[in-house]
Design a protein around this motif. Structure first.
Motif, PDB file in Angstrom:
ATOM      1  N   SER A 350       0.879  -1.227  -0.099  1.00 29.73           N
ATOM      2  CA  SER A 350       0.094  -0.022  -0.131  1.00 29.73           C
ATOM      3  C   SER A 350       0.874   1.284  -0.123  1.00 29.73           C
ATOM      4  CB  SER A 350      -0.900   0.072   0.978  1.00 29.73           C
ATOM      5  OG  SER A 350      -1.866  -0.973   1.094  1.00 29.73           O
ATOM      6  N   ARG A 351       2.059   1.141   0.805  1.00 25.04           N
ATOM      7  CA  ARG A 351       2.835   2.281   0.811  1.00 25.04           C
ATOM      8  C   ARG A 351       3.666   2.478  -0.447  1.00 25.04           C
ATOM      9  NH1 ARG A 351       5.525   0.343   6.117  1.00 25.04           N
ATOM     10  NH2 ARG A 351       4.294  -1.466   5.570  1.00 25.04           N
ATOM     11  N   LEU A 352       3.996   1.356  -1.248  1.00 22.61           N
ATOM     12  CA  LEU A 352       4.741   1.452  -2.344  1.00 22.61           C
ATOM     13  C   LEU A 352       3.761   2.044  -3.403  1.00 22.61           C
ATOM     14  CD1 LEU A 352       6.311  -1.980  -2.269  1.00 22.61           C
ATOM     15  CD2 LEU A 352       7.574   0.109  -2.429  1.00 22.61           C
ATOM     16  N   ASN A 353       2.501   1.642  -3.401  1.00 17.74           N
ATOM     17  CA  ASN A 353       1.588   2.053  -4.061  1.00 17.74           C
ATOM     18  C   ASN A 353       1.219   3.752  -3.886  1.00 17.74           C
ATOM     19  OD1 ASN A 353      -0.169   1.785  -6.378  1.00 17.74           O
ATOM     20  ND2 ASN A 353      -1.868   1.723  -5.414  1.00 17.74           N
ATOM     21  N   THR A 354       1.475   4.098  -2.523  1.00 18.10           N
ATOM     22  CA  THR A 354       0.970   5.613  -2.423  1.00 18.10           C
ATOM     23  C   THR A 354       2.180   6.315  -2.993  1.00 18.10           C
ATOM     24  OG1 THR A 354      -0.030   5.178  -0.367  1.00 18.10           O
ATOM     25  CG2 THR A 354       1.236   7.250  -0.483  1.00 18.10           C
ATOM     26  N   VAL A 355       3.543   6.043  -2.986  1.00 15.95           N
ATOM     27  CA  VAL A 355       4.524   6.811  -3.524  1.00 15.95           C
ATOM     28  C   VAL A 355       4.461   6.781  -4.978  1.00 15.95           C
ATOM     29  CG1 VAL A 355       6.970   6.898  -3.943  1.00 15.95           C
ATOM     30  CG2 VAL A 355       6.097   6.108  -1.789  1.00 15.95           C
ATOM     31  N   TYR A 356       4.076   5.573  -5.644  1.00 13.64           N
ATOM     32  CA  TYR A 356       3.986   5.800  -7.083  1.00 13.64           C
ATOM     33  C   TYR A 356       2.982   6.564  -7.570  1.00 13.64           C
ATOM     34  CZ  TYR A 356       3.067   4.031 -11.590  1.00 13.64           C
ATOM     35  OH  TYR A 356       2.761   3.975 -13.219  1.00 13.64           O
ATOM     36  N   MET A 357       1.452   6.051  -6.991  1.00 16.86           N
ATOM     37  CA  MET A 357       0.556   6.802  -7.465  1.00 16.86           C
ATOM     38  C   MET A 357       0.488   8.119  -7.340  1.00 16.86           C
ATOM     39  SD  MET A 357      -0.934   4.783  -9.437  1.00 16.86           S
ATOM     40  CE  MET A 357      -2.659   5.782  -9.548  1.00 16.86           C
ATOM     41  N   THR A 358       0.957   8.641  -6.056  1.00 11.70           N
ATOM     42  CA  THR A 358       1.200  10.201  -5.690  1.00 11.70           C
ATOM     43  C   THR A 358       2.092  10.846  -6.738  1.00 11.70           C
ATOM     44  OG1 THR A 358       0.871   9.744  -3.289  1.00 11.70           O
ATOM     45  CG2 THR A 358       2.067  11.790  -4.028  1.00 11.70           C
ATOM     46  N   GLY A 359       3.103  10.318  -7.262  1.00 10.13           N
ATOM     47  CA  GLY A 359       3.875  10.757  -8.385  1.00 10.13           C
ATOM     48  C   GLY A 359       2.990  10.906  -9.625  1.00 10.13           C
ATOM     49  N   TYR A 360       2.236   9.762  -9.774  1.00  8.04           N
ATOM     50  CA  TYR A 360       1.364   9.322 -11.246  1.00  8.04           C
ATOM     51  C   TYR A 360       0.489  10.532 -11.164  1.00  8.04           C
ATOM     52  CZ  TYR A 360      -0.930   6.780 -14.764  1.00  8.04           C
ATOM     53  OH  TYR A 360      -1.576   6.279 -15.890  1.00  8.04           O
TER      54      TYR A 360
END
Length: 405
Positions: A350-360
């Motif tokens: 979830s945290r990995l996805n947070t970093v990626y999708m925040t950038g996205y």
């Protein structure tokens, strides 16, 4: 960077993995449906921007801020809410968010001013981050050998939601008015909430600690995982290129080149849905040939799309082909990026996805703002040049950022 080094440097405690529900085919399709219906909330307003501008007596660039507000809200939700998926029970968290989305969509439908609509749009974005909780859940439940394919299948639902939302909202806006679209969306969220409460399994988290420690660990992940930073930059730049096109398309089609209404602008979502067909294929390619291959192909397709749109966008056939290439390219790279990051630190998906999708979605917000300005000051050539510049920057990052480490 190994998982062990992350756990020690982050100074957090993770619980031992618990047995997970079986990821059946029916559950995968339910997740795909959920992703599609919820993510559509973010995009309903794009074909309606011209109509919203007329209601509140705004310029095209000012009306485009409604799309930007929703994406800013979505980014905020991913940054501050989605990490809770590693800490709280995901199903309960998603149901609460869907209830909030229902209320905020109703507020947008009855907004008396553009300021209220913009505020509601931010809240809609925050509450519509549910797909970014479902995708890590699916990655956790999926067998490793099939993870890319399953993520791709769920992403196909999300992509169809993104693109079909424009078609539906364009038609509804043309025949019932833009407010009716938000009323319909509120009803859909209420029905979806009941369905998920019935069928979605519980998914216990692995993180044990405070919210502050959870958020601090995101910074640790970002600092230590160069592949995560690269994926977030590439994804953000490509989504900026994507948003430049879709934010300005309604203005272009309603202008002198075509003189079409919002229903035709929305219909282009059906054409762009071809990109959703590439989602499972991109996931399979990531499983077999590695995600970097599919990412590179996606970037090249996005660049080719803007070259074609710039040269032939005033002709309907060129515009249609450009839409298809752009959507296939951006979505193929996006799915491959997610497949790649989900393998980095399994207990922190979830945290990995947070970093990626925040950038996205930071990239998407930038693309919406810049696209409105490019349209105002440079017209269609300015839009195409800007989109190509974002895609070109994604290529440079994918090739050179952090590769020596």
């Amino acid at each position: 960077m190994s998982d062990t080094s992350f756990n020690s440097s982050a100074s957090v405690t993770t619980a031992s993995p618990r047995s997970a529900p079986v990821l059946s085919s029916a559950l995968v399709w339910l997740m795909a449906l959920t992703c599609g219906l919820v993510v559509a909330n973010i995009y309903y307003n794009q074909p309606l921007l011209a109509a919203i501008g007329r209601t509140f007596h705004l310029s095209d660039s000012s009306a485009s801020l409604a799309a930007t507000a929703t994406q800013i809200g979505y980014t905020t939700g991913m940054l501050f809410v989605v990490p809770l998926g590693d800490m709280l029970e995901r199903k309960r968290l998603m149901l609460i968010m869907l209830l909030g989305a229902t209320a905020c969509l109703a507020l947008a439908a009855w907004a008396p001013s553009f300021g209220v609509l913009a505020a509601a749009s931010v809240l809609i974005g925050i509450c519509s981050a549910v797909p970014q909780l479902l995708l890590p859940m699916a990655a956790h439940l999926a067998p490793e050998a099939d993870r890319g394919r399953i993520v791709g299948r769920i992403m196909s639902g999300l992509l169809i939601g993104i693109l079909a939302s424009r078609t539906v909202s364009g038609y509804v806006g043309a025949h019932l008015g833009w407010r009716a679209m938000f009323e319909i969306a509120a009803g859909l969220m209420l029905a979806l909430l009941a369905l998920l409460a019935w069928r979605l399994p519980q998914d216990r988290p692995h993180f044990e600690g405070s919210y502050g420690a959870l958020m601090k660990s995101i910074l640790t992940l970002t600092r230590e995982q160069v592949a995560l930073r690269r994926a977030a930059l590439v994804g953000g730049l490509l989504f900026a290129a994507f948003s430049v096109f879709w934010t300005t398309l309604a203005f272009f089609l309603e202008g002198p080149a075509y003189r079409y209404g919002s229903d035709v602008a929305g219909f282009f979502g059906v054409i762009g849905a071809v990109g959703a067909l590439a989602a499972p294929l991109a996931g399979k390619a990531a499983d077999t040939r590695g995600p970097d291959f599919a990412i590179g192909v996606g970037i090249m397709l996005a660049l080719a799309a803007y070259l074609l749109l710039g040269l032939t966008g005033y002709h309907l056939a060129g515009l249609v082909l450009g839409v298809i290439l752009l959507d296939v390219g951006v979505q193929s790279a996006h799915i491959s990026n997610q497949t790649k990051i989900f393998s980095l630190v399994p207990e922190a998906r979830s945290r990995l996805n947070t970093v990626y999708m925040t950038g996205y979605f930071t990239g998407g917000s930038l693309g919406s703002i810049a696209g409105g300005l490019a349209w105002t000051h440079g017209g269609w050539p300015g839009v195409c040049l800007l989109g190509a510049a974002f895609a070109g920057a994604a290529y440079l990052v994918s090739r050179f950022y952090g590769q020596s480490r």
